[in-house]
Design an enzyme around this catalytic site. Structure first.
Site, PDB file in Angstrom:
ATOM      1  CG  ASP A  62      -1.955   1.089   1.163  1.00 57.38           C
ATOM      2  OD1 ASP A  62      -1.864   1.928   0.251  1.00 57.38           O
ATOM      3  OD2 ASP A  62      -2.860   1.095   2.027  1.00 57.38           O
TER       4      ASP A  62
ATOM      5  CB  ALA B 242      -9.154  13.813 -20.076  1.00 58.29           C
TER       6      ALA B 242
ATOM      7  CE1 TYR C 215      -9.053   8.554 -11.273  1.00 55.61           C
ATOM      8  CE2 TYR C 215      -9.757   9.941 -13.099  1.00 55.61           C
ATOM      9  CZ  TYR C 215      -8.926   8.953 -12.597  1.00 55.61           C
ATOM     10  OH  TYR C 215      -7.981   8.389 -13.408  1.00 55.61           O
TER      11      TYR C 215
ATOM     12  NE  ARG D 131     -13.093  14.454 -20.402  1.00 55.06           N
ATOM     13  CZ  ARG D 131     -13.390  13.815 -19.263  1.00 55.06           C
ATOM     14  NH1 ARG D 131     -13.224  12.509 -19.172  1.00 55.06           N
ATOM     15  NH2 ARG D 131     -13.838  14.473 -18.223  1.00 55.06           N
TER      16      ARG D 131
END
Ligand code: GKE
Length: 336
Positions: A56, A121, A151, A289
């Site tokens: 991790d 993006a 995100y 997009r």
């Protein structure tokens, strides 16, 4: 070409990370590969590599350990997925900020020569993506900031963290904004899959089960540009070896609607036209997009090569082979 280097690849068990390991294995490089996932869920796993399974990198002690005596670091790790995942797991996505931050601190302490961050993006301002056909997004379109919730904010924040580590501590950084990368050895079921893999899976299943319909999220008119994995790796390495330290698009400007992409997959699979059941309540993301590639052409002299129909053919073939092996179970790569 990078050679004779000790390279750490974080997220090596994932889609892009796995392809990067494969590519950098040659030229007398020594690769240290790390992923949070246990061994059985790595998409690609090479014996000649120092592999760290189930590690991790949100823990700084792990970052410190694996960055020792390393020349270059590629941070390809984050908790991510397609629209279905990122829209419903914003807190999970934002915690990836710990990976980038702790890695940068460790890279500073261990005097790493260069650091790569895989941005997205999704960092771009949403208001510039509200029409179906948009001009490609230019790097400046990330500001004023209004990225994809969760995100996208993590990606934009982490980009800036890289920039300030460069400005304040002199760490050499490279940042790519990836535009929906697809190809073999990526997720195609389980909830994290992006549209190209999800639609290949759905068309394959319809064909196999002799069904005439597939479910499509949204009205199918939304657009994207998709970049094939081999182009992504080429662009990434070109950027890494360049002198350019600002974020740059690594994407295609072949903008297609989701409906057009389904037609391409129907052609590839020689499936008759399927009836599309449009699920308007499913996660849709932005309306349109695409990538503007003026800057990347100028600073890297790079452009994508693989047309969508060719990349989708390889992807469809790989997914159909995997699905034929697994029967009706989830893929062997999917941690359910
Ligand atoms: N995932 C998925 N699955 N998407 C579908 C499906 C399906 O079965 N059917 C239609 N879509 C539509 C989605 O509703 C969305 O409008 C479009 O396809 C693209 O979905 P996507 O590939 O999951 O993700 P996005 O392009 O919206 O966003 C992704 O962008 C990348 C960067 O360009 C993100 O999820 C990130 O994975 C990534 O940073």
């Amino acid at each position: 070409m990078i050679k004779n280097k000790k390279i750490l690849i974080v997220g090596a068990g994932g889609f892009i990370g796995g392809h990067l390991v494969k590519r950098l294995l040659n030229n007398n490089n020594f690769i240290v590969a790390v992923d949070l996932k246990p061994k059985e869920y790595w998409f690609q796993d090479y014996e000649s590599v120092e592999n760290h399974y189930s590690l991790d990198m949100k823990e700084i002690s792990n970052c410190r350990k694996v960055t020792k005596d390393i020349d270059y670091v590629f941070n390809m790790a984050c908790n991510m997925g397609g629209m279905g995942f990122i829209e419903n797991n914003k807190a999970e996505c934002m915690q990836s900020v710990l990976i980038n931050t702790n890695l940068l601190i460790s890279c500073k302490e261990n005097k790493i020569k260069r650091y790569f961050f895989s941005s997205s993006a999704c960092a771009y301002n949403k208001s510039k993506q509200q029409e179906v056909f948009i001009e490609g997004l230019k790097e400046d379109d990330a500001y004023p900031a209004d990225p994809e919730d969760g995100y996208g904010w993590e990606k934009l924040f982490s980009e800036r963290m890289c920039r300030h580590f460069m400005e304040d501590y002199g760490i050499s950084v490279r940042v790519a904004r990836y535009h929906n990368i697809y190809g073999p050895y990526g997720t195609f079921d389980g909830g994290r899959e992006k549209a190209p893999a999800a639609l290949c899976r759905k068309v394959f299943n319809a064909r196999k089960n002799n069904e005439s319909k597939i479910e499509v999220w949204g009205d199918g008119m939304q657009t994207r540009s998709f970049l094939y994995i081999d182009d992504c790796i080429e662009g990434t390495l070109k950027l890494f070896e360049s002198n350019y330290s600002e974020p740059v698009n690594i994407g295609s400007d072949e903008q297609v609607s989701i409906n057009q992409m389904i037609e391409i997959i129907e052609d590839i699979s020689q499936t008759k036209k399927l009836e599309r059941i449009y699920k308007l309540d499913k996660p849709k993301g932005v309306r349109g997009r695409s990538s503007n590639n003026d800057l990347v052409k100028k600073v890297l002299n790079w452009s994508f090569k693989v047309q969508l129909k060719d990349g989708l053919k390889k992807t469809y073939n790989w997914i159909s082979e995997e699905m034929s092996k697994q029967g009706s179970n989830l893929s062997r790569f999917t941690k359910s």
